[in-house]
Design a protein around this motif. Sequence first.
Motif, mmCIF file in Angstrom:
data_model
loop_
_atom_site.group_PDB
_atom_site.id
_atom_site.type_symbol
_atom_site.label_atom_id
_atom_site.label_comp_id
_atom_site.label_asym_id
_atom_site.label_seq_id
_atom_site.Cartn_x
_atom_site.Cartn_y
_atom_site.Cartn_z
ATOM 1 N N LYS A 129 41.896 72.376 7.429
ATOM 2 C CA LYS A 129 41.568 73.686 8.003
ATOM 3 C C LYS A 129 41.745 73.586 9.508
ATOM 4 C CE LYS A 129 37.787 77.081 8.346
ATOM 5 N NZ LYS A 129 36.396 77.362 7.943
ATOM 6 N N ILE A 130 42.598 74.424 10.063
ATOM 7 C CA ILE A 130 42.890 74.398 11.495
ATOM 8 C C ILE A 130 42.357 75.686 12.110
ATOM 9 C CG2 ILE A 130 44.682 74.299 13.252
ATOM 10 C CD1 ILE A 130 46.340 72.666 11.369
ATOM 11 N N ILE A 131 41.337 75.540 12.938
ATOM 12 C CA ILE A 131 40.725 76.678 13.621
ATOM 13 C C ILE A 131 41.490 76.900 14.918
ATOM 14 C CG2 ILE A 131 38.626 77.575 14.662
ATOM 15 C CD1 ILE A 131 37.043 75.802 12.752
ATOM 16 N N VAL A 132 41.931 78.137 15.130
ATOM 17 C CA VAL A 132 42.727 78.490 16.298
ATOM 18 C C VAL A 132 41.816 79.162 17.314
ATOM 19 C CG1 VAL A 132 44.739 79.724 17.157
ATOM 20 C CG2 VAL A 132 44.750 78.773 14.840
ATOM 21 N N LYS A 133 41.673 78.498 18.445
ATOM 22 C CA LYS A 133 40.871 79.062 19.526
ATOM 23 C C LYS A 133 41.755 79.941 20.416
ATOM 24 C CE LYS A 133 36.844 77.137 18.698
ATOM 25 N NZ LYS A 133 35.645 77.966 18.467
ATOM 26 N N ASP A 134 41.089 80.939 20.962
ATOM 27 C CA ASP A 134 41.812 81.911 21.771
ATOM 28 C C ASP A 134 42.138 81.338 23.149
ATOM 29 O OD1 ASP A 134 42.912 84.452 22.394
ATOM 30 O OD2 ASP A 134 41.126 84.843 23.600
ATOM 31 N N THR A 135 43.290 81.716 23.669
ATOM 32 C CA THR A 135 43.654 81.442 25.065
ATOM 33 C C THR A 135 43.911 82.772 25.750
ATOM 34 O OG1 THR A 135 45.994 81.234 24.481
ATOM 35 C CG2 THR A 135 44.679 79.211 24.509
ATOM 36 N N ASN A 136 43.788 82.759 27.013
ATOM 37 C CA ASN A 136 43.930 84.011 27.784
ATOM 38 C C ASN A 136 45.403 84.316 27.984
ATOM 39 O OD1 ASN A 136 43.089 86.279 29.220
ATOM 40 N ND2 ASN A 136 43.037 85.175 31.171
ATOM 41 N N THR A 229 41.243 81.962 32.308
ATOM 42 C CA THR A 229 41.814 81.155 33.396
ATOM 43 C C THR A 229 43.261 80.870 33.040
ATOM 44 O OG1 THR A 229 39.676 80.140 33.841
ATOM 45 C CG2 THR A 229 41.634 79.037 34.725
ATOM 46 N N PRO A 230 44.218 81.354 33.829
ATOM 47 C CA PRO A 230 43.996 82.211 35.004
ATOM 48 C C PRO A 230 43.564 83.623 34.614
ATOM 49 C CG PRO A 230 46.328 82.010 34.550
ATOM 50 C CD PRO A 230 45.635 81.110 33.572
ATOM 51 N N GLN A 231 42.914 84.244 35.506
ATOM 52 C CA GLN A 231 42.364 85.579 35.221
ATOM 53 C C GLN A 231 43.476 86.616 35.188
ATOM 54 O OE1 GLN A 231 39.770 87.554 38.184
ATOM 55 N NE2 GLN A 231 38.156 87.380 36.622
ATOM 56 N N LYS A 232 43.365 87.529 34.237
ATOM 57 C CA LYS A 232 44.343 88.614 34.106
ATOM 58 C C LYS A 232 43.634 89.949 34.326
ATOM 59 C CE LYS A 232 47.383 86.128 30.925
ATOM 60 N NZ LYS A 232 48.526 86.066 31.862
ATOM 61 N N SER A 233 44.375 90.915 34.852
ATOM 62 C CA SER A 233 43.779 92.233 35.179
ATOM 63 C C SER A 233 44.856 93.322 35.104
ATOM 64 C CB SER A 233 43.140 92.206 36.574
ATOM 65 O OG SER A 233 44.138 92.000 37.568
ATOM 66 N N SER A 234 44.364 94.563 35.120
ATOM 67 C CA SER A 234 45.258 95.728 35.171
ATOM 68 C C SER A 234 44.490 96.892 35.813
ATOM 69 C CB SER A 234 45.765 96.098 33.775
ATOM 70 O OG SER A 234 44.686 96.541 32.969
ATOM 71 N N THR A 235 45.203 97.910 36.236
ATOM 72 C CA THR A 235 44.576 99.090 36.895
ATOM 73 C C THR A 235 45.098 100.383 36.268
ATOM 74 O OG1 THR A 235 46.282 99.118 38.606
ATOM 75 C CG2 THR A 235 44.280 97.878 39.085
ATOM 76 N N ALA A 236 44.316 101.392 36.436
ATOM 77 C CA ALA A 236 44.707 102.748 35.984
ATOM 78 C C ALA A 236 44.236 103.757 37.038
ATOM 79 C CB ALA A 236 44.102 103.064 34.627
ATOM 80 N N ILE A 237 44.924 104.848 37.074
ATOM 81 C CA ILE A 237 44.555 105.913 38.027
ATOM 82 C C ILE A 237 43.454 106.760 37.394
ATOM 83 C CG2 ILE A 237 45.357 107.985 39.227
ATOM 84 C CD1 ILE A 237 48.115 106.679 39.365
ATOM 85 N N LEU A 238 42.352 106.878 38.115
ATOM 86 C CA LEU A 238 41.212 107.692 37.646
ATOM 87 C C LEU A 238 41.191 109.009 38.456
ATOM 88 C CD1 LEU A 238 38.653 107.947 35.932
ATOM 89 C CD2 LEU A 238 37.419 106.768 37.766
ATOM 90 N N GLN A 239 41.441 110.073 37.721
ATOM 91 C CA GLN A 239 41.487 111.413 38.371
ATOM 92 C C GLN A 239 40.276 112.222 37.878
ATOM 93 O OE1 GLN A 239 45.306 113.375 38.605
ATOM 94 N NE2 GLN A 239 44.351 115.390 38.214
ATOM 95 N N VAL A 240 39.399 112.601 38.819
ATOM 96 C CA VAL A 240 38.164 113.342 38.515
ATOM 97 C C VAL A 240 38.342 114.825 38.961
ATOM 98 C CG1 VAL A 240 35.697 113.544 38.936
ATOM 99 C CG2 VAL A 240 36.783 111.273 38.790
ATOM 100 N N THR A 241 38.142 115.667 37.968
ATOM 101 C CA THR A 241 38.245 117.101 38.245
ATOM 102 C C THR A 241 36.838 117.707 38.192
ATOM 103 O OG1 THR A 241 40.430 117.187 37.249
ATOM 104 C CG2 THR A 241 39.242 119.285 37.501
ATOM 105 N N VAL A 242 36.462 118.452 39.203
ATOM 106 C CA VAL A 242 35.140 119.091 39.280
ATOM 107 C C VAL A 242 35.238 120.474 38.625
ATOM 108 C CG1 VAL A 242 33.266 119.865 40.767
ATOM 109 C CG2 VAL A 242 34.655 117.850 41.399
ATOM 110 N N SER A 243 34.411 120.678 37.565
ATOM 111 C CA SER A 243 34.461 121.928 36.798
ATOM 112 C C SER A 243 33.141 122.684 36.938
ATOM 113 C CB SER A 243 34.746 121.631 35.330
ATOM 114 O OG SER A 243 33.680 120.866 34.791
ATOM 115 N N ASP A 244 33.230 123.828 36.335
ATOM 116 C CA ASP A 244 32.011 124.634 36.342
ATOM 117 C C ASP A 244 30.964 124.020 35.439
ATOM 118 O OD1 ASP A 244 32.872 126.425 38.171
ATOM 119 O OD2 ASP A 244 33.772 127.761 36.684
#
Length: 1022
Positions: A129-136, A229-244
């Motif tokens: 039985k071979i358990i596979v550990k996660d890598t980043n 490790t190494p650390q991975k990241s991503s970004t997204a544009i956050l658009q806030v609309t003010v409503s009634d």
Amino acid sequence: MDLRDFYLLAALIACLRLDSAVAQELIYTIREELPENVPIGNIPKDLNISHINAATGTSASLVYRLVSKAGDAPLVKVSSTTGEIFTTSNRIDREKLCAGASYAEENECFFELEVVILPNDFFRLIKIKIIVKDTNDNAPMFPSPVINISIPENTLINSRFPIPSATDPDTGFNGVQHYELLNGQSVFGLDIVETPEGEKWPQLIVQQNLDREQKDTYVMKIKVEDGGTPQKSSTAILQVTVSDVNDNRPVFKESQVEVHIPENAPVGTSVIQLHATDADIGSNAEIRYIFGAQVAPATKRFFALNNTTGLITVQRSLDREETAIHKVTVLASDGSSTPARATVTINVTDVNDNPPNIDLRYIISPINGTVYLSEKDPVNTKIALITVSDKDTDVNGKVICFIEREVPFHLKAVYDNQYLLETSSLLDYEGTKEFSFKIVASDSGKPSLNQTALVRVKLEDENDNPPIFSQPVIELSVSENNRRGLYLTTISATDEDSGKNADIVYQLGPNASFFDLDPSRVFDREEQERFIFTVTARDNGTPPLQSQAAVIVTVLDENDNSPKFTHNHFQFFVSENLPKYSTVGVITVTDADAGENKAVTLSILNDNENFVLDPYSGVIKSNVSFDREQQSSYTFDVKAVDGGQPPRSSTAKVTINVMDVNDNSPVVIYPPSNTSFKLVPLSAIPGSVVAEVFAVDIDTGMIAALKYTIVSGNNKGLFRIDPVTGNITLEEKPTPNDVGLHRLVVNISDLGYPKSLHTLVLVFLYVNDTAGNASYIYDLIRRTMETPLDRNIGDSSQPYQNEDYLTIMIAIVAGAMVVIVVIFVTVLVRCRHASRFKAAQRSKQGAEWMSPNQENKQNKKKKRKKRKSPKSSLLNFVTIEESKPDDAVHEPINGTISLPAELEEQSIGRFDWGTAPPTTFKPNSPDLAKHYKSASPQSAFHLKPDTPVSVKKHHVIQELPLDNTFVGGCDTLSKRSSDHFSASECSSQGGFKTKGPLHTRQVNEHFYWSISTAYKCPINQY
């Protein structure tokens, strides 16, 4: 319970029994995305598997084989020789391998494989039985690169609005760990809410009052990071609309709901009806249901959500074996910016909708779907590994496995779902040549589902019977000198096998080349009497079997060889005086034939009855007494006749040689006399020959070989004698202290056995630049005879120069007195007493000459006592006996030489001049003076009348013949010629003379010799 149910129950029990001897399990943990050939584990090391057969104690080579399906791309590989496990070029991707796994299973992503260990005696099935550990290896991602959020303008400070969460296929710490709001403009902040399931939900916090009329849109960025490790990241544009303002949001009755639905539920089946309420009225109270952003696309494919009613239904057939749990997030929104959230967990329950699966993997590779076994394969030979599985669970997934009919094979459980197909008894090709049977796998569901696999086995015939000879030992006899191509016999063997296994090939052994290579050979018993070889009968089976029979061929003898003497000419050596009828030798004769043909009789052909020959033993005995002087050898022929028919004979020559015995002492040839001398100048260099000694032995052979040794007179080591040539050489350069006369006593011994004979000779060496007064030197030589041979001639208390002066003074005084007496007597007596007066005068003169000063004599005795040699002295003394011949000028001096026990123990020989043959000495004879050395140039020889005979055994100083005495010229010494034998023409009346034969008294032997004391002229050097 019917018979089929009974069989199923028995097979189930057999499946539950595990054989721990052959079934073992290993667990390894690795990380995903490893490169190729990375070691994972070592099976024999991790299981402590021994390569030693416990039953036989022998070492074996184990083979490790990965059990896999044809066409599979293996994720790992196993070394067949070492059992090491390595990764392959097929990368292990945990996200792909465990796609669709629930969060509860995120740390248990694994895959399994089986390895078998061969051969059969070491067989084991290893489940790995071979358990596979996660890598980043994946970066977290937002569901959309642009996120739009509507926030009412009347939103209170610190109000929170959910932001769609980012997803990361990685798990654990490699998953989403941190959110960060970029360019929040101090109006908005970010908070993270962690759910009980470990999910992190970002929420936008309103930090200032909003005024849609002043600014209705805010654009920011939100960043998500994982913890890998190494650390991975991503970004997204956050658009806030003010409503009634819509100040009431929907509320679910239950925010966490769990439901169960069978996997065979048809499409359209309702799963759950969700219901949310809103306190608002009108359009603000209209609720719309949508899936949350976290719902997986696969889940959305299986389930449909009614946006108006909130009813979740099945829109595609479910399969529990594919995905057992579905998590659905449903949002209820009334159009406001804050929808209600509910989480629905859908558990797909199992239905017995999958028949068991039989995975048949062969250990013995089949050919066209058929396994071939040998009839000699042992019991429990492994054929295949069978793995049964059922995608269903619980009772529906419980599988039993069995063979459909009675065959010599059985299934052996190694795990709860794996079996080994083995032979259960010995196979017999002659009984059944082929087997075809089914393996059945059946589950326990209602109704039960089953699966079958067909196995074909064919047996191969084995060569299990060796050829057998009718006789294990075959004996033959044949006469030698046979005719060529003689027939001996025919050899045959039988084989119980058939076909090519019964085809027999005969082969002679390696020691039967006489019969195999050349059929025209003729036997020769004398060359070889018996032939023993093997005949091998080998069939054509694979592997071939064989047996052997021994063949013994005895060659009968014929009288074809004559007797043969070991030597064509026998030579025997016997000593003379051998008694009559003594054995003188043995004749050795052989005959290569056997029996009566080799019985040999010997006889003498032409001897005059001098010898007797034993006809059978070959011993020759003398019939005469041997005398080498009369006959030195005897020669005759010997004949040998064998007992064959007809008889054969041969002859040999015999010579009897009569050997000499050691009965002659060495005879000195050079120096010619014991009173000659050699001049050694002070300028002589070390290593130069200063004198020679040469002797001969009239015996023959080794007993005539001579050895020269200086036994006395060389205590300073000034001289050295060559033991073989007799040359006396100078060891050191002479100094003024060495000036004078040196007397060397040289022993010449032969190599006779068992008793060696020897002779002594005196060698005088005068060290000085010149020898001007030869008479003086000769007088010194004469007076050295008084000194014992074991002492140096310089050991006397008074030097010879003083003695000469004293002698002269005494002579002068005596002469004066004689003159006075003569005058006085002449006057008184006149002529009457003339004759008496003359006689008295001669007597007085002789007495005065022979009697040294008594005081000096006593002093010499005292000093001699002080310097008396121990028992190991070489010689005790030499005495000179006075004789009174008529002529007072020629007074012979007789001496007796006594030797110590050391030389007596050496058995030094004696020489009898009475029996020695005459010898002619020539001027060019070799020089024998080599070994005598003296440290003193002066003599200490005492003259004593009537010296008593010594009680010790004496050895001989050889008297040298008169004609070998060298004499000098009338005035001066002649110069030495190049051959050392130049003599002047003047003569001398001196030399050694024998008084008579050697006398023996008790154990004493005395030799009397004399020295002339009057010379007409000086003596030459020899």
